[in-house]
Scaffold this active site. Structure first.
Site, PDB file in Angstrom:
ATOM      1  N   CYS A  81     -11.028 -16.145  46.223  1.00  0.00           N
ATOM      2  CA  CYS A  81     -11.071 -15.419  47.486  1.00  0.00           C
ATOM      3  C   CYS A  81     -12.457 -14.805  47.689  1.00  0.00           C
ATOM      4  O   CYS A  81     -13.181 -14.553  46.731  1.00  0.00           O
ATOM      5  CB  CYS A  81     -10.051 -14.297  47.472  1.00  0.00           C
ATOM      6  SG  CYS A  81      -8.420 -14.820  46.973  1.00  0.00           S
ATOM      7  N   LYS A 127     -15.205 -35.070  37.028  1.00  0.00           N
ATOM      8  CA  LYS A 127     -15.988 -35.088  38.270  1.00  0.00           C
ATOM      9  C   LYS A 127     -15.365 -36.045  39.275  1.00  0.00           C
ATOM     10  O   LYS A 127     -15.188 -35.725  40.437  1.00  0.00           O
ATOM     11  CB  LYS A 127     -17.422 -35.507  37.934  1.00  0.00           C
ATOM     12  CG  LYS A 127     -18.509 -34.940  38.746  1.00  0.00           C
ATOM     13  CD  LYS A 127     -18.711 -33.440  38.708  1.00  0.00           C
ATOM     14  CE  LYS A 127     -17.946 -32.654  37.738  1.00  0.00           C
ATOM     15  NZ  LYS A 127     -18.025 -31.285  37.637  1.00  0.00           N
ATOM     16  N   ASN A 139      -9.262  -9.035  46.544  1.00  0.00           N
ATOM     17  CA  ASN A 139      -9.372 -10.196  45.639  1.00  0.00           C
ATOM     18  C   ASN A 139      -8.763  -9.784  44.318  1.00  0.00           C
ATOM     19  O   ASN A 139      -9.007  -8.662  43.854  1.00  0.00           O
ATOM     20  CB  ASN A 139     -10.838 -10.553  45.357  1.00  0.00           C
ATOM     21  CG  ASN A 139     -11.490 -11.255  46.517  1.00  0.00           C
ATOM     22  OD1 ASN A 139     -10.854 -11.557  47.511  1.00  0.00           O
ATOM     23  ND2 ASN A 139     -12.785 -11.504  46.384  1.00  0.00           N
ATOM     24  N   GLY A 140      -8.042 -10.690  43.683  1.00  0.00           N
ATOM     25  CA  GLY A 140      -7.479 -10.383  42.370  1.00  0.00           C
ATOM     26  C   GLY A 140      -5.974 -10.511  42.388  1.00  0.00           C
ATOM     27  O   GLY A 140      -5.383 -11.048  43.335  1.00  0.00           O
ATOM     28  N   GLU A 175     -11.727 -34.750  40.460  1.00  0.00           N
ATOM     29  CA  GLU A 175     -11.618 -33.516  41.244  1.00  0.00           C
ATOM     30  C   GLU A 175     -12.123 -33.680  42.670  1.00  0.00           C
ATOM     31  O   GLU A 175     -11.627 -33.043  43.583  1.00  0.00           O
ATOM     32  CB  GLU A 175     -12.301 -32.327  40.554  1.00  0.00           C
ATOM     33  CG  GLU A 175     -13.795 -32.403  40.491  1.00  0.00           C
ATOM     34  CD  GLU A 175     -14.428 -31.168  39.871  1.00  0.00           C
ATOM     35  OE1 GLU A 175     -13.904 -30.062  40.041  1.00  0.00           O
ATOM     36  OE2 GLU A 175     -15.468 -31.326  39.205  1.00  0.00           O
ATOM     37  N   ARG A 196     -16.328 -21.328  47.802  1.00  0.00           N
ATOM     38  CA  ARG A 196     -15.542 -20.835  46.680  1.00  0.00           C
ATOM     39  C   ARG A 196     -14.086 -21.293  46.759  1.00  0.00           C
ATOM     40  O   ARG A 196     -13.342 -21.125  45.803  1.00  0.00           O
ATOM     41  CB  ARG A 196     -15.608 -19.314  46.624  1.00  0.00           C
ATOM     42  CG  ARG A 196     -17.024 -18.810  46.415  1.00  0.00           C
ATOM     43  CD  ARG A 196     -17.055 -17.327  46.449  1.00  0.00           C
ATOM     44  NE  ARG A 196     -16.569 -16.787  45.194  1.00  0.00           N
ATOM     45  CZ  ARG A 196     -17.352 -16.325  44.234  1.00  0.00           C
ATOM     46  NH1 ARG A 196     -18.631 -16.348  44.395  1.00  0.00           N
ATOM     47  NH2 ARG A 196     -16.857 -15.847  43.126  1.00  0.00           N
ATOM     48  N   GLU A 220     -16.315 -35.311  31.034  1.00  0.00           N
ATOM     49  CA  GLU A 220     -16.907 -34.661  32.209  1.00  0.00           C
ATOM     50  C   GLU A 220     -16.934 -35.628  33.395  1.00  0.00           C
ATOM     51  O   GLU A 220     -16.643 -35.252  34.540  1.00  0.00           O
ATOM     52  CB  GLU A 220     -18.321 -34.159  31.862  1.00  0.00           C
ATOM     53  CG  GLU A 220     -19.144 -33.675  33.034  1.00  0.00           C
ATOM     54  CD  GLU A 220     -18.482 -32.561  33.847  1.00  0.00           C
ATOM     55  OE1 GLU A 220     -17.491 -31.975  33.401  1.00  0.00           O
ATOM     56  OE2 GLU A 220     -18.963 -32.315  34.974  1.00  0.00           O
ATOM     57  N   TRP A 269      -7.340 -17.442  48.816  1.00  0.00           N
ATOM     58  CA  TRP A 269      -6.890 -18.606  48.050  1.00  0.00           C
ATOM     59  C   TRP A 269      -5.537 -18.198  47.502  1.00  0.00           C
ATOM     60  O   TRP A 269      -5.442 -17.303  46.656  1.00  0.00           O
ATOM     61  CB  TRP A 269      -7.885 -18.886  46.925  1.00  0.00           C
ATOM     62  CG  TRP A 269      -7.691 -20.174  46.211  1.00  0.00           C
ATOM     63  CD1 TRP A 269      -8.070 -21.417  46.632  1.00  0.00           C
ATOM     64  CD2 TRP A 269      -7.105 -20.351  44.911  1.00  0.00           C
ATOM     65  NE1 TRP A 269      -7.750 -22.352  45.679  1.00  0.00           N
ATOM     66  CE2 TRP A 269      -7.154 -21.735  44.623  1.00  0.00           C
ATOM     67  CE3 TRP A 269      -6.544 -19.505  43.966  1.00  0.00           C
ATOM     68  CZ2 TRP A 269      -6.669 -22.276  43.429  1.00  0.00           C
ATOM     69  CZ3 TRP A 269      -6.058 -20.035  42.779  1.00  0.00           C
ATOM     70  CH2 TRP A 269      -6.119 -21.406  42.519  1.00  0.00           C
ATOM     71  N   HIS A 316      -4.668 -47.696  21.219  1.00  0.00           N
ATOM     72  CA  HIS A 316      -3.543 -47.024  20.534  1.00  0.00           C
ATOM     73  C   HIS A 316      -2.477 -46.568  21.517  1.00  0.00           C
ATOM     74  O   HIS A 316      -1.703 -45.661  21.219  1.00  0.00           O
ATOM     75  CB  HIS A 316      -4.073 -45.846  19.701  1.00  0.00           C
ATOM     76  CG  HIS A 316      -4.959 -46.281  18.579  1.00  0.00           C
ATOM     77  ND1 HIS A 316      -4.497 -47.001  17.495  1.00  0.00           N
ATOM     78  CD2 HIS A 316      -6.297 -46.164  18.383  1.00  0.00           C
ATOM     79  CE1 HIS A 316      -5.505 -47.270  16.673  1.00  0.00           C
ATOM     80  NE2 HIS A 316      -6.619 -46.773  17.204  1.00  0.00           N
ATOM     81  N   LYS A 373     -14.293 -22.138  43.497  1.00  0.00           N
ATOM     82  CA  LYS A 373     -15.537 -22.232  42.738  1.00  0.00           C
ATOM     83  C   LYS A 373     -15.527 -21.351  41.499  1.00  0.00           C
ATOM     84  O   LYS A 373     -15.934 -21.770  40.436  1.00  0.00           O
ATOM     85  CB  LYS A 373     -16.726 -21.860  43.646  1.00  0.00           C
ATOM     86  CG  LYS A 373     -18.077 -21.988  42.969  1.00  0.00           C
ATOM     87  CD  LYS A 373     -18.387 -23.428  42.572  1.00  0.00           C
ATOM     88  CE  LYS A 373     -19.683 -23.560  41.809  1.00  0.00           C
ATOM     89  NZ  LYS A 373     -19.774 -24.881  41.150  1.00  0.00           N
TER      90      LYS A 373
HETATM   91  C1  F6R Z   1     -15.542 -28.510  37.686  1.00  0.00           C
HETATM   92  C2  F6R Z   1     -15.815 -27.085  37.600  1.00  0.00           C
HETATM   93  C3  F6R Z   1     -14.912 -26.249  36.788  1.00  0.00           C
HETATM   94  C4  F6R Z   1     -15.688 -25.107  36.116  1.00  0.00           C
HETATM   95  C5  F6R Z   1     -14.712 -24.159  35.409  1.00  0.00           C
HETATM   96  C6  F6R Z   1     -15.456 -23.072  34.669  1.00  0.00           C
HETATM   97  O1  F6R Z   1     -16.514 -29.175  38.416  1.00  0.00           O
HETATM   98  O2  F6R Z   1     -16.734 -26.584  38.196  1.00  0.00           O
HETATM   99  O3  F6R Z   1     -14.223 -27.003  35.845  1.00  0.00           O
HETATM  100  O4  F6R Z   1     -16.595 -25.659  35.207  1.00  0.00           O
HETATM  101  O5  F6R Z   1     -13.852 -23.590  36.345  1.00  0.00           O
HETATM  102  O6  F6R Z   1     -16.234 -22.324  35.527  1.00  0.00           O
HETATM  103  P1  F6R Z   1     -17.447 -21.454  35.013  1.00  0.00           P
HETATM  104  O7  F6R Z   1     -18.456 -22.381  34.445  1.00  0.00           O
HETATM  105  O8  F6R Z   1     -17.936 -20.733  36.215  1.00  0.00           O
HETATM  106  O9  F6R Z   1     -16.893 -20.533  33.963  1.00  0.00           O
END
Ligand code: F6R
Length: 603
Positions: free
Chosen positions: A2, A484, A99-100, A487, A26, A480, A73, A503, A598
């Site tokens: 949020c 990517k 927020n929270g 998502e 975000r 990773e 959110w 396996h 985010k």
């Molecule tokens: C994926 C992504 C998330 C963050 C995760 C941790 O592209 O961005 O998987 O890596 O939420 O976030 P941070 O690095 O901000 O602790």
């Protein structure tokens, strides 16, 4: 997650809408704004969807000199207009954004508010109804009732509150969710992220957990919940607002992918001297060099960067290194070695899961280091030491440049630490040269991005699922790469240790299944090629991403040669671009994938 923007003393509508737009990255699913013109007129508008939907619902006369806005959110209750913030009390006097998560909202509702007719399903409405109830029943002024309410609440919050009988004030509070006050000339602005209001001011004051404030257009007082006045020192945030803008790019994700050569060069410049010697605070190196084991905790992409960090630390320092999901470690704390050192990797520095582990570590007197992109973020404030990524604001929800920056910085740390404890491998590690090669190599891959767009179109866009495979460090990158792609494109993708397919999972391979093989490890390259043949013979569409020295005729993407331990800096780039193009070609909102936020400030 949020976002919050509030302002007192200036044309609130535009500043709030603009600020909330800057926070869109975000992630959110509804938005709302409350405005008060200080002459008796007030406006509340809320909408499900995007800021543009909110704007469409607002009439031109909705203006104010005080206002609070929010992007929500959903956590408690669906994304509906009723559940969107600002929430208000039953007397329509108090307006509040939050927020929270309030953990004890059900108990509070039952105990104090059984007779109140709630309009939303949110935990937030409980706060505003409670403030209202306390003001009326105990005949308290708003600020005192606000503090009393906060004393009853358990959970995380960043809150802005307006009382329409005294609207020239915004009351604010913070606990575990970010909130900062921006100081202006004849106005003050409050936001959950400084980036949202950088066009208004660059001078900020951070609130700490358990602090509350009373903000007017030309004054602010901040105190603890217990009533002790605090005078935090204002600081200047020297970020060019343009850095946080998309410029000519259609999406931030591509802009951020393309910024990676500059990010790597900046890290080399900041953290290595002209002879290539690491420039890391000696206290950090002293502290880690006492450790018999390094523990890295993180989430998502940062966790994947930690897997590469493990390889770097073990190779160049010889110190055994473990990597864990913070979300798992928080409540099942790992068994520690005798002299542990903990590293937290976090782009945002706000991830709640990581914070739980950090707080536990602090209680156990384990020394801690946060590696983050955000100066002054919660994890950086709460750890013993901080190192900054300096990757510039990362706006796209999918993390790209923070991942490569985290790897580069861990390499700096591994070299510094290894040299301190006398590792010959660390002394021979020519990081300056390797980072320069990495920056050039990333540029070369980015320059050839059209080829990746074609591959994405040909093999991925119409596919329901996909696989990345690799061994050793390539397996870490495969995880990773899979995250990517899935998502941002919603193509179900798995990252696999290449040999593990046979396996069990190989039964999923059928005609046309995309399998992308990452091959940088000279020791296992032939074996991975064997795994490629296994899936090819079962109909998979194989794409190979191979370093030049291991490349063979017919390989799809050939990467410049580089030190194996830094190869993820190059291998990941084509996979980021494949994710980007798959999402874009499917017509999706690349920067804001559904359901994602985010910075994840709830556990
Ligand atoms: C994926 C992504 C998330 C963050 C995760 C941790 O592209 O961005 O998987 O890596 O939420 O976030 P941070 O690095 O901000 O602790």
């Amino acid at each position: 997650m949020c976002g919050i923007v509030g302002i007192v003393g200036k044309n609130a509508r535009d500043i709030i809408l603009n600020g909330l737009t800057n926070l869109e990255y975000r992630g959110y699913d509804s938005a709302g704004i409350y405005l008060n013109d200080l002459k008796g007129k007030e406006y509340l508008t809320k909408a499900v969807g995007r800021i543009k939907d909110l704007k469409e619902k607002m009439t031109p006369d909705e203006q104010g000199l005080v206002g609070i806005g929010h992007t929500r959110w959903a956590t408690h209750g669906k994304p509906t207009v009723e559940n969107a913030h600002p929430q208000f009390d039953e007397t329509n006097r108090f307006y509040l954004v939050h927020n929270g998560v309030i953990e004890n909202y059900r108990e509070l509702k039952e105990k104090y508010l059984a007779d109140v007719n709630f309009k939303s399903e949110t935990d937030t409405e409980v706060i505003v109804q409670l403030i209202s109830k306390i003001v009326r029943s105990e005949k308290l002024d708003t600020f005192t009732a606000f503090k009393k309410t906060l004393g009853l609440i358990k959970g995380s919050y960043a809150i802005l509150l307006v009382d329409n009988t005294n609207p020239a004030h915004i009351f604010i509070a913070k606990n575990k969710s970010p909130l900062m006050l921006g100081l202006g000339d004849g106005f003050n602005v409050i936001a959950s992220d400084a980036l949202s209001v950088l066009d208004q001011t660059k001078t900020f004051v951070d609130l700490q957990d358990g602090e509350v404030g009373d903000i007017t257009k030309d004054s602010y007082t901040i105190e603890t919940l217990a009533g002790k006045k605090v005078t935090p020192k204002p600081y200047t945030l020297d970020i060019d607002p343009k850095v946080a803008s998309k410029g000519t790019y259609e999406f931030y994700m591509l802009k951020e992918i393309e910024e990676q050569p500059a990010v790597i060069r900046r890290i080399a410049q900041k953290y290595l001297d002209k002879d290539g010697q690491p420039l890391v605070e000696p206290q950090i190196i002293d502290a880690i060099s006492q450790a018999d084991r390094i523990y890295i905790f993180a989430a998502g992409t940062s966790y994947h960067a930690g897997l590469v960090g493990k390889a770097l630390f073990e190779e160049y320092t010889g110190i055994p290194t473990e990597v864990g999901y913070a979300s798992e470690a928080g409540y099942h704390f790992p068994m520690m070695s005798k002299r542990p050192f903990m590293i937290f990797l976090s782009q945002s520095g706000e991830t709640a899961d990581s914070r739980v582990v950090l707080q536990q570590a602090t209680k156990m007197h384990v020394p801690t280091l946060t590696i983050t992109n955000v100066m002054g973020s919660t994890l950086s404030r709460e750890a013993d030491y901080t190192m900054l990524l300096d990757a510039g604001p990362e706006i796209a929800v999918a993390s790209t440049k923070a991942y490569t920056a985290q790897i580069a910085l861990q390499a700096v740390l591994a070299k510094a630490l290894g040299e301190k404890i006398g590792s010959q491998k660390a002394k021979d590690f020519n990081l300056r040269k390797d980072l320069a090669l990495a920056a050039e190599g990333i540029q070369e891959i980015v320059d050839g991005k059209e080829k990746l767009e074609k591959i994405a179109k040909k093999y991925l866009v119409k596919s329901r699922n996909a696989f990345y495979i690799g061994r050793g460090i390539d397996y870490a990158v495969a995880l990773e790469a899979a995250l990517k792609l899935k998502e941002v494109s919603y193509i179900q993708t798995e990252g696999f240790a290449a040999a593990e397919l046979k396996h069990g999972t190989i039964s999923l391979i059928e005609k046309g299944t995309p399998v992308i093989a990452l091959i940088n490890d000279p020791v296992t390259a032939d074996l991975t090629r064997g795994n490629v043949e296994e899936v090819e013979s079962r109909g998979a569409n194989v794409v190979t991403i191979v370093s030049k020295k291991l490349a063979k005729k017919g390989d799809d993407i050939v990467l410049p040669n580089i030190n194996y331990y830094l190869s993820p800096l190059l291998t990941v780039i084509p996979t980021q671009l494949l994710g980007y193009y798959a999402s874009k070609d499917k017509g999706l909102d690349v920067d804001k994938p559904r359901n994602l936020a985010k910075s994840v400030t709830v556990e």
